[in-house]
Enzyme design. Structure first.
Site, short mmCIF file in Angstrom:
data_model
loop_
_atom_site.label_atom_id
_atom_site.label_comp_id
_atom_site.label_asym_id
_atom_site.label_seq_id
_atom_site.Cartn_x
_atom_site.Cartn_y
_atom_site.Cartn_z
N SER A 78 0.81 -1.22 0.00
CA SER A 78 0.00 0.00 0.00
C SER A 78 0.85 1.27 0.00
O SER A 78 0.39 2.32 -0.47
CB SER A 78 -0.94 0.01 1.20
OG SER A 78 -1.86 -1.05 1.08
N ASP A 256 -8.78 -4.46 2.58
CA ASP A 256 -7.47 -5.12 2.55
C ASP A 256 -7.26 -6.04 3.75
O ASP A 256 -6.83 -7.18 3.61
CB ASP A 256 -6.39 -4.05 2.50
CG ASP A 256 -4.99 -4.61 2.60
OD1 ASP A 256 -4.59 -5.34 1.67
OD2 ASP A 256 -4.30 -4.32 3.59
N ASP A 298 -5.44 0.27 -4.57
CA ASP A 298 -3.98 0.21 -4.68
C ASP A 298 -3.52 -1.16 -5.20
O ASP A 298 -2.47 -1.28 -5.82
CB ASP A 298 -3.30 0.56 -3.35
CG ASP A 298 -3.90 -0.17 -2.15
OD1 ASP A 298 -4.87 -0.95 -2.32
OD2 ASP A 298 -3.40 0.04 -1.04
N HIS A 299 -4.34 -2.21 -4.94
CA HIS A 299 -4.03 -3.58 -5.37
C HIS A 299 -5.19 -4.45 -4.94
O HIS A 299 -6.07 -4.02 -4.19
CB HIS A 299 -2.74 -4.08 -4.72
CG HIS A 299 -2.73 -3.90 -3.23
ND1 HIS A 299 -3.50 -4.67 -2.38
CD2 HIS A 299 -2.12 -2.98 -2.44
CE1 HIS A 299 -3.34 -4.24 -1.14
NE2 HIS A 299 -2.51 -3.21 -1.14
#
Ligand code: MG
Ligand code: ZN
Length: 360
Positions: A78, A256, A298-299
């Site tokens: 992150s 997350d 972010d992912h």
């Protein structure tokens, strides 16, 4: 970085073709960047099907997809992911607001502040955690929470909402009390014990910091309920703080964490909390008309897959990882300048597009 070339912002019209209408480029006055940490397409899909095939995100007219890799690492964390959004550069995993050579970068938030816009960071993690930190601090390791808090004091950010009171108030590396320093700088400082969020009165006369937890805020499944409330109040507050516009980054931080924990129920709950945020922000943007809203991640986290459950209409969520993956993630945009966010892009381009659209 050539992403700005995609934007017809700098086209000069030669005299011979003066009667050809100039391309209409709508520029936003305000930008709200919504980041779902760990929110891949599977997380969005899980939220969608768990919620009767309906999400606020569905209303966004422009969609794109985005690569998220870090400097020399296919799988980002992150810190590198947020630095790409904040500064437009690839950096090493773990690094906050520095490029791959460990040089300080000038973030979009700092640039906005320098241009007289009001600025804010809202997150459902501590405000010193990697994602918000990359917009306002410059340190080699995301674990340096106290140094990140000290960097925040070097700025004139107008609004902070998140956890992490400890790193301001009870510091172990120095004897500073950053809460007192914030108050000396003119901030209204409130916390979850003094004033629960819904009761909080936002006076735009002073900048404001509200701490939602001593360390990390609770998950939605354990009772955290204030992120959508913050999404209602933050844009109104920032709009009142400057007539030049504002930049707000708001993060749904714990999609997350639910992915790391491979907790499917919690992924869905955090995803729907973030989607409630999206709904509140969209209400503001529709009414305001001058606000560009960008949603991205972010992912992806957990390598989440959606499989057929036992009943014909049931969903089985399975994970292939307890860490992040390099899958492309979605981008959604609404408002003036939103057209720039369609197609395939890299995470660094989010920065360059925002910068060009704000005219910096
Ligand atoms: Mg985060
Ligand atoms: Zn993570």
């Amino acid at each position: 970085m050539k992403s700005w070339l995609l934007l017809p912002l700098f086209i000069s019209i030669s005299p011979q073709i003066r009667n050809v209408p100039e391309p209409v480029v709508q520029r936003p006055k305000n930008i709200i960047l919504l980041i779902g940490d760990g929110m891949g397409l599977s997380q969005v899909s899980a939220g969608l099907y768990a919620n009767g095939k309906k999400l606020n995100i569905d209303q966004f007219p422009v969609t794109g997809i985005m690569t998220t890799h870090a400097y020399r690492n296919l799988v980002t964390d992150s810190a590198a992911g947020a630095t790409a959004f904040a500064c437009g550069c690839k950096t090493k995993n773990g690094v906050i607001g520095l490029d791959s050579k460990m040089e300080k970068c000038f973030s979009i938030l700092e640039d906005a502040e320098a241009h007289g816009l009001s600025t804010g960071l809202v997150a459902s993690c501590s405000i010193t955690h990697a994602t918000p930190a990359a917009f306002i601090a410059h340190v080699e390791s995301r674990t340096e929470h106290e140094a990140i808090a000290a960097d925040i004091l070097k700025t004139d950010v107008d609004l902070l909402i998140g956890g992490g009171l400890k790193y301001f108030k009870d510091r172990s590396n120095d004897s500073r009390n950053l809460l007192n320093e914030l108050q000396d700088k003119g901030y209204t400082v409130s916390d979850y014990e003094g004033q629960p969020f819904p009761a909080l009165t936002f006076s735009a006369a002073k900048p404001l910091v509200w701490f939602g937890a001593y360390e990390e805020p609770l998950s939605v499944t354990k009772g955290r309920d204030w992120l959508p409330q913050a999404a209602i109040k933050a844009p109104v507050f920032l709009k009142q703080r400057s007539d030049k516009g504002f930049f707000l980054m708001l993060e749904g931080s714990q999609i997350d964490w639910a992915g790391h924990a491979n907790d499917a129920n919690r992924v869905v709950k955090e995803m729907l909390d973030f989607d409630a945020v999206v709904g509140k922000i969209l209400d503001f943007a529709k009414e305001d008309g001058q606000t560009l809203v960008i949603i991205t991640a972010d992912h992806e986290t957990g390598g989440l897959a959606l499989e057929q459950g036992h009943a014909h209409d049931s969903l089985d969520l399975t994970f292939s990882s307890t860490y992040h993956t390099a899958s492309l993630v979605p981008v959604y945009a609404y408002g003036p300048g939103s057209e720039s966010f369609s197609g395939v892009m890299d995470n660094t381009e989010i920065y360059w597009k925002m910068k060009a659209l704000l005219g910096f």
